[in-house]
Design a protein around this motif. Sequence first.
Motif, mmCIF file in Angstrom:
data_model
loop_
_atom_site.group_PDB
_atom_site.id
_atom_site.type_symbol
_atom_site.label_atom_id
_atom_site.label_comp_id
_atom_site.label_asym_id
_atom_site.label_seq_id
_atom_site.Cartn_x
_atom_site.Cartn_y
_atom_site.Cartn_z
ATOM 1 N N MET A 54 0.834 -1.196 0.000
ATOM 2 C CA MET A 54 0.000 0.000 0.000
ATOM 3 C C MET A 54 0.872 1.251 0.000
ATOM 4 O O MET A 54 1.999 1.239 0.488
ATOM 5 N N GLY A 55 0.319 2.328 -0.533
ATOM 6 C CA GLY A 55 0.964 3.624 -0.433
ATOM 7 C C GLY A 55 2.434 3.579 -0.810
ATOM 8 O O GLY A 55 2.801 3.225 -1.926
ATOM 9 N N GLY A 56 3.284 3.947 0.159
ATOM 10 C CA GLY A 56 4.715 3.987 -0.091
ATOM 11 C C GLY A 56 5.303 2.660 -0.509
ATOM 12 O O GLY A 56 6.302 2.618 -1.239
ATOM 13 N N GLY A 57 4.696 1.560 -0.100
ATOM 14 C CA GLY A 57 5.157 0.247 -0.548
ATOM 15 C C GLY A 57 4.910 0.053 -2.028
ATOM 16 O O GLY A 57 5.736 -0.530 -2.744
ATOM 17 N N LEU A 58 3.777 0.573 -2.500
ATOM 18 C CA LEU A 58 3.484 0.492 -3.926
ATOM 19 C C LEU A 58 4.440 1.381 -4.710
ATOM 20 O O LEU A 58 4.842 1.048 -5.831
ATOM 21 N N GLY A 59 4.849 2.500 -4.099
ATOM 22 C CA GLY A 59 5.840 3.350 -4.739
ATOM 23 C C GLY A 59 7.155 2.635 -4.965
ATOM 24 O O GLY A 59 7.801 2.797 -6.004
ATOM 25 N N VAL A 60 7.562 1.822 -3.988
ATOM 26 C CA VAL A 60 8.785 1.037 -4.141
ATOM 27 C C VAL A 60 8.589 -0.029 -5.218
ATOM 28 O O VAL A 60 9.395 -0.148 -6.145
ATOM 29 N N MET A 61 7.514 -0.794 -5.116
ATOM 30 C CA MET A 61 7.311 -1.887 -6.068
ATOM 31 C C MET A 61 7.163 -1.374 -7.495
ATOM 32 O O MET A 61 7.786 -1.893 -8.426
ATOM 33 N N ALA A 62 6.357 -0.342 -7.675
ATOM 34 C CA ALA A 62 6.086 0.149 -9.025
ATOM 35 C C ALA A 62 7.338 0.666 -9.714
ATOM 36 O O ALA A 62 7.430 0.633 -10.946
ATOM 37 N N GLY A 63 8.311 1.130 -8.927
ATOM 38 C CA GLY A 63 9.523 1.665 -9.513
ATOM 39 C C GLY A 63 10.539 0.626 -9.937
ATOM 40 O O GLY A 63 11.496 0.955 -10.650
ATOM 41 N N CYS A 64 10.351 -0.616 -9.523
ATOM 42 C CA CYS A 64 11.335 -1.662 -9.832
ATOM 43 C C CYS A 64 11.133 -2.202 -11.242
ATOM 44 O O CYS A 64 10.038 -2.155 -11.796
ATOM 45 N N SER A 65 12.196 -2.742 -11.804
ATOM 46 C CA SER A 65 12.147 -3.183 -13.201
ATOM 47 C C SER A 65 11.530 -4.565 -13.387
ATOM 48 O O SER A 65 11.077 -4.902 -14.490
ATOM 49 N N HIS A 66 11.501 -5.385 -12.331
ATOM 50 C CA HIS A 66 10.942 -6.739 -12.420
ATOM 51 C C HIS A 66 10.076 -6.951 -11.181
ATOM 52 O O HIS A 66 10.572 -7.266 -10.102
ATOM 53 N N ARG A 67 8.760 -6.762 -11.344
ATOM 54 C CA ARG A 67 7.845 -6.702 -10.206
ATOM 55 C C ARG A 67 7.017 -7.984 -10.127
ATOM 56 O O ARG A 67 6.215 -8.261 -11.012
ATOM 57 N N VAL A 68 7.237 -8.721 -9.056
ATOM 58 C CA VAL A 68 6.570 -10.009 -8.863
ATOM 59 C C VAL A 68 5.468 -9.860 -7.824
ATOM 60 O O VAL A 68 5.675 -9.266 -6.761
ATOM 61 N N VAL A 69 4.298 -10.396 -8.126
ATOM 62 C CA VAL A 69 3.191 -10.447 -7.171
ATOM 63 C C VAL A 69 2.810 -11.908 -6.951
ATOM 64 O O VAL A 69 3.082 -12.766 -7.787
ATOM 65 N N THR A 70 2.171 -12.163 -5.823
ATOM 66 C CA THR A 70 1.849 -13.531 -5.421
ATOM 67 C C THR A 70 0.356 -13.670 -5.121
ATOM 68 O O THR A 70 -0.397 -12.697 -5.180
ATOM 69 N N GLU A 71 -0.017 -14.882 -4.734
ATOM 70 C CA GLU A 71 -1.420 -15.142 -4.419
ATOM 71 C C GLU A 71 -1.897 -14.366 -3.193
ATOM 72 O O GLU A 71 -3.101 -14.203 -2.978
ATOM 73 N N ILE A 88 0.651 -20.389 -13.013
ATOM 74 C CA ILE A 88 -0.548 -19.849 -13.661
ATOM 75 C C ILE A 88 -1.834 -20.272 -12.955
ATOM 76 O O ILE A 88 -2.739 -19.461 -12.726
ATOM 77 N N THR A 89 -1.930 -21.526 -12.581
ATOM 78 C CA THR A 89 -3.189 -22.014 -11.998
ATOM 79 C C THR A 89 -3.455 -21.464 -10.606
ATOM 80 O O THR A 89 -4.579 -21.540 -10.113
ATOM 81 N N ALA A 90 -2.422 -20.896 -9.962
ATOM 82 C CA ALA A 90 -2.604 -20.355 -8.605
ATOM 83 C C ALA A 90 -3.021 -18.889 -8.613
ATOM 84 O O ALA A 90 -3.329 -18.324 -7.565
ATOM 85 N N SER A 91 -3.051 -18.272 -9.786
ATOM 86 C CA SER A 91 -3.365 -16.845 -9.866
ATOM 87 C C SER A 91 -4.827 -16.581 -9.521
ATOM 88 O O SER A 91 -5.720 -17.303 -9.983
ATOM 89 N N PRO A 92 -5.095 -15.549 -8.722
ATOM 90 C CA PRO A 92 -6.483 -15.219 -8.389
ATOM 91 C C PRO A 92 -7.197 -14.570 -9.567
ATOM 92 O O PRO A 92 -6.552 -14.092 -10.514
ATOM 93 N N ALA A 93 -8.504 -14.546 -9.521
ATOM 94 C CA ALA A 93 -9.283 -13.839 -10.536
ATOM 95 C C ALA A 93 -9.217 -12.346 -10.251
ATOM 96 O O ALA A 93 -9.291 -11.912 -9.102
#
Length: 375
Positions: free
Chosen positions: A124-141, A237-242
């Motif tokens: 959230m907030g400042g954490g998203l600022g860090v993540m969005a600025g990175c060149s390879h952004r991984v998200v999880t379930e 792929i099969t673990a990704s949420p809708a």
Amino acid sequence: MEKLLMSDSVLFAELDAAGSKVGRVTLSVAATLNSLTLEMVDLLQAKLDVWANDDNIVAVFIEGAGEKAFCAGGDVQALHQSAIDKPGGPCDYAEAFFAREYRMNYTLHTYAKPIVCWGHGIVMGGGLGVMAGCSHRVVTERTRIAMPEVTIALFPDVGGSWFLNHAPGNTGEFLALTGASINAADAIYIGIADRFIASEHKDAVIAELLVQPWTDDVEKNHAQVRHVLRPFAEQSITASPAGQVEPHAATIAQLLDGEDVHDIIDRITSQDTDDPWLAKARDSLQQGSRLAALWIHRQLWETRHMGLADIFRAEVQLATNIVRHPEFAEGVRALLIDKDRNPVWQYPSSRDVPGDVLDGFFTAPWDSNPLADLG
């Protein structure tokens, strides 16, 4: 061998990687969901600067401590204290925090070496600022993202004016006005994340990064990171949420198709819907600051064609004016300090906000912008 360089709030390590090194950053205040303080911002900036000029460091991996959050935002309570200590400003701590945080965000966006962000848990907030600025952004379930600044009379900053304006259609403005919560699939759809990888693969991803044939060619090293991440994404792929945003894109377009910002606010807040995601978004804007909704809308409009450096300069101007205004202090008090969830906003309707009041938030409060040297 792993060389640890430790501090209280951020852990840095230099991991041996086939004759080179991968820098590892761990936001390490799990008790506060790794919320950023000014100290943490300064530590990140200093280490990124050192590693940028260290030929041994070929890539960087950023994560949050614990399983709950990558980073839940900035330390808003400290910003609130700074605001109430000197109403009307200058609010020294808060203003220094915004300027140095945005500088660090800009560094991430423009970093030559590959940076992998493991955006697991709350972002959230400042954490998203860090993540969005990175060149390879991984998200999880377990990734949960939101920028609910309208509820505390702030705005989606830390580059939000950049990445929300680049989201498909009207989705960025809808998320900005409502603070709607999104997941990993949504993050990829709107362009603030690159790959979904199930969280169980984290250690294996790091292990693979450490055995790659790194070179002194930055472009090839970015390709090497993609080579590492791709098979893990394919396995996950099969673990990704809708997602929620893409299925609601048509409805969002209708809601944002107003005559003006006031009509847009009316359209969102007057929805009669049984859809739980839309209803929660509606209620968030309904309970939020009408003044904040106006400056959120205007900030996105005024920055829609700006380059990245100019966007951060515009954001630090708006953030400085906001923290000096009592609406912000009241929003944080009601939601995070007293937690009565009953803020006394200055204007019951967006139409009640005088034009000169809104204009004041977009007027420079100082002779020289603290980010004048960016870019």
